[in-house]
Design an enzyme around this catalytic site. Sequence first.
Site, short mmCIF file in Angstrom:
data_model
loop_
_atom_site.label_atom_id
_atom_site.label_comp_id
_atom_site.label_asym_id
_atom_site.label_seq_id
_atom_site.Cartn_x
_atom_site.Cartn_y
_atom_site.Cartn_z
N HIS A 186 -3.55 -5.58 1.38
CA HIS A 186 -2.79 -5.77 2.63
C HIS A 186 -2.76 -7.23 3.06
O HIS A 186 -3.63 -7.65 3.85
CB HIS A 186 -3.44 -4.96 3.75
CG HIS A 186 -3.28 -3.49 3.64
ND1 HIS A 186 -2.23 -2.81 4.23
CD2 HIS A 186 -4.02 -2.56 3.00
CE1 HIS A 186 -2.34 -1.51 3.97
NE2 HIS A 186 -3.42 -1.33 3.21
N GLU A 244 -0.94 -8.56 5.27
CA GLU A 244 -0.73 -8.63 6.73
C GLU A 244 -2.04 -8.49 7.51
O GLU A 244 -2.09 -8.76 8.69
CB GLU A 244 0.30 -7.57 7.17
CG GLU A 244 -0.22 -6.16 7.35
CD GLU A 244 -0.47 -5.40 6.06
OE1 GLU A 244 -0.41 -5.99 4.96
OE2 GLU A 244 -0.75 -4.17 6.14
N CYS A 253 0.84 -1.20 0.00
CA CYS A 253 0.00 0.00 0.00
C CYS A 253 0.88 1.26 0.00
O CYS A 253 1.53 1.53 -0.99
CB CYS A 253 -0.98 -0.05 1.17
SG CYS A 253 -2.41 1.00 0.88
N1 LIG Z 1 -3.23 1.94 3.82
C1 LIG Z 1 -2.37 2.68 3.17
O1 LIG Z 1 -1.18 2.40 3.14
C2 LIG Z 1 -2.88 3.93 2.51
C3 LIG Z 1 -1.88 4.54 1.58
C4 LIG Z 1 -2.16 5.99 1.24
N2 LIG Z 1 -2.17 6.82 2.41
C5 LIG Z 1 -3.44 6.08 0.46
O2 LIG Z 1 -4.43 6.51 1.00
O3 LIG Z 1 -3.48 5.72 -0.69
#
Ligand SMILES: NC(=O)CC[C@H](N)C(=O)O
Length: 231
Positions: free
Chosen positions: A196, A198, A86
């Site tokens: 994600h 994790e 992400c």
């Molecule tokens: N969960 C995250 O890593 C979000 C990544 C980034 N802040 C976004 O909104 O795209």
Amino acid sequence: MKFAVIVFPGSNCDIDCYKAVEDTIGQPVDYVWHTATDLSEYDAILVPGGFSYGDYLRCGAIARFAPVMNEVVKAAEQGKFVLGICNGFQILTEAGLLPGALLRNNSMKFRCHSALLEVVNNNTAFTNQYSQGEIIDIPIAHGEGNYFCDDATLAQLKANNQIVFRYKAGANPNGSLEDIAGICNERGNVVGMMPHPERAIDQLLGSEDGKRMFTSILNAWREQHGAAVNG
Ligand SMILES: NC(=O)CC[C@H](N)C(=O)O
């Protein structure tokens, strides 16, 4: 096998990454602050999600200049495993370790829900425990996950089998090019993905499909180091 979880001001998935390593493969893992200048003791580097530097300018645009990123680049050049999740994926593209960019979601909204992914390439250090074409359930949570690259880069990604994950056809949550959810570098030792894994390591969390990313990494490392593979 030793893991580093990089922590920037504004990271918020660092603890989940740390716990995922502990809970799935029980390997040594450290938090490493963004000012660190030596990653030589680590075999794998996790660049976690979050809002590094408040997402100012563009997600990952500031984190990319943190001192530790020189070491992450060095680790990638040495063939160590680097996984950006992400915000971590956004940072790796900003750092030039992965091609393309992550744009605002086409909905212009932050999307946070489970997502079905197709494993497009199971021949990487991060996906060897999945089947080719397997559909897995891994959550997303982002505002800028709309993967984009130019035509020449896309052709290269395809020619080198660098598309690792795609959102299931018809279920693209952010408008990303060709439903791309995760890619690797040409050498295959650096992966970036918006979903994600994790957050998907136990049925209590809704899915345990993310677990095999961690067992894949350990498996690949043990194969490289000639040790017995027992997951
Ligand atoms: N969960 C995250 O890593 C979000 C990544 C980034 N802040 C976004 O909104 O795209």
